[in-house]
Design an enzyme around this catalytic site. Structure first.
Site, short mmCIF file in Angstrom:
data_model
loop_
_atom_site.label_atom_id
_atom_site.label_comp_id
_atom_site.label_asym_id
_atom_site.label_seq_id
_atom_site.Cartn_x
_atom_site.Cartn_y
_atom_site.Cartn_z
NE ARG A 110 0.12 -1.02 1.84
CZ ARG A 110 -0.57 -0.24 2.66
NH1 ARG A 110 -1.25 0.79 2.19
NH2 ARG A 110 -0.57 -0.46 3.97
CG HIS A 136 -5.03 -2.25 -0.72
ND1 HIS A 136 -3.88 -1.49 -0.95
CD2 HIS A 136 -5.54 -1.79 0.45
CE1 HIS A 136 -3.73 -0.61 0.04
NE2 HIS A 136 -4.71 -0.79 0.91
CD GLU A 187 -10.56 3.68 -10.44
OE1 GLU A 187 -10.57 3.75 -9.20
OE2 GLU A 187 -11.54 3.99 -11.17
CG ASP A 245 -11.60 -1.21 2.72
OD1 ASP A 245 -12.13 -0.60 3.66
OD2 ASP A 245 -10.54 -0.87 2.18
NE ARG A 270 -5.09 -2.45 4.51
CZ ARG A 270 -6.23 -2.39 5.16
NH1 ARG A 270 -7.17 -3.28 4.92
NH2 ARG A 270 -6.43 -1.45 6.06
#
Length: 323
Positions: free
Chosen positions: A18, A117, A66, A125, A175
């Site tokens: 990232r 991710h 989004e 999550d 991620r």
């Protein structure tokens, strides 16, 4: 096992893919004023915050909207800008499929969707955030180029390539911090062919993304049992230009294994099976998530649970070869 050391790092350090994305955005922004960046209130996670800090006038935070972000990117592309659009892979794809299909890909606009991710390694999550279908979604849309890079340096290469190539792109960035595989001075991203990581004669292993390093380590374990694996890394899976490399290897080894941090439906496993069924029918073992949702848990625990660690891959590949 013979690693191709001309472009590989044998003992690469662990780095953030990232961060590679954020750093490359700044690099591109310094060279081209038409580069703009959009994010959906996750810029610290996606690392587009680096671009925001350097070029605030060319950064647009859409908030948790989004779908609006994707249509805004389409409008910016029509105005001659080169928009890079980022959020988590689940939100970038499943939530925005209509906008990507009809507002970006149908008119073939120059929008670059770089999602972070992806896969089960989103971790705690859980299933709502773990995109296990995103590659399948994007691969099915006409005109979309799909790339799944495997380390810090390849992310940089892929983002640069997307910036200079017209048309819609989907790039999936891990991620997870990953061991650096590719040498920044010698490795060049080439969508026209597979990257042969190792030579082998007993099995062909096709992979990309964060499972590449797991495949390399599994191959080292197999070699201790006298089994040599030929690893083909295929970061670009659409358009898939590596068919000749795949067929050549499959003819040599006679068995193929695909590995991905994604559903076995619609990702690299499907690409390989579709290609071989037409050109070189070969037994294939697909390793990934088997038509299930993810769970909440620590990244490494989930990798083991879904059979994606090097140890689990070693066991599965060896069992496949013994059939």
């Amino acid at each position: 096992m013979s690693l191709n050391t001309s472009f590989l790092k044998v003992d690469g350090e662990v780095k953030s893919p990232r961060s590679a994305y954020g750093e490359t955005l700044v690099e591109l922004g310094e060279k081209n004023n038409n580069i703009v960046v959009l994010d959906a209130d996750l810029s610290c996670s996606t690392q587009t915050c680096m671009f925001h800090k350097k070029f605030p006038e060319r950064f647009f935070n859409s908030g948790i909207a989004e779908q609006d972000m994707m249509t805004t990117a389409a409008g910016l592309a029509l105005a001659g800008k080169i928009p890079f659009v980022s959020t988590f892979a689940m939100f970038a794809t499943a939530r925005c499929l209509d906008q990507i299909r009809n507002s970006i890909c149908y008119p073939n606009l120059n929008v670059k969707i770089v999602a972070t991710h992806g896969g089960i390694t989103v971790g705690e999550d859980g299933a709502s955030h773990q995109a296990l279908e995103d590659v399948s979604f994007m691969r099915s849309i006409p005109g979309m180029t799909v790339i799944v890079p495997s380390d810090y340096n390849e992310v940089k290469e892929a983002v640069r390539y997307a910036a200079q190539t017209d048309g819609p792109f989907y790039i999936r960035v891990s991620r997870t911090n990953l061991k650096t595989v590719f040498d920044e001075n010698n490795y060049k991203f080439n969508p026209k062919s597979a990257v042969k990581i190792t030579e082998g004669k007993d099995v062909t292993v096709v992979t990309n993304g964060e499972t590449l390093i797991e495949a390399i380590n599994a191959a080292k374990m197999l070699e201790k049992d006298g089994i040599t694996a030929e690893i083909l890394h295929t970061p670009q899976i659409k358009p898939f230009f590596a068919a000749n490399d795949l067929v050549e290897s499959a003819k040599k080894t006679g068995k193929v294994v695909t590995i991905e941090n994604h559903s076995i439906i619609g990702g690299i496993g499907s690409v390989v099976c579709e290609t071989l069924s037409e050109l070189c029918p070969t037994p294939v073992l697909r390793i990934g998530t088997n038509d299930v949702f993810g769970q909440s848990g620590e990244q490494r625990v989930l990798m083991e649970q879904y059979g994606l660690t090097s140890e689990k891959l070693y066991e599965k590949i060896k069992s496949f070869l013994m059939k």
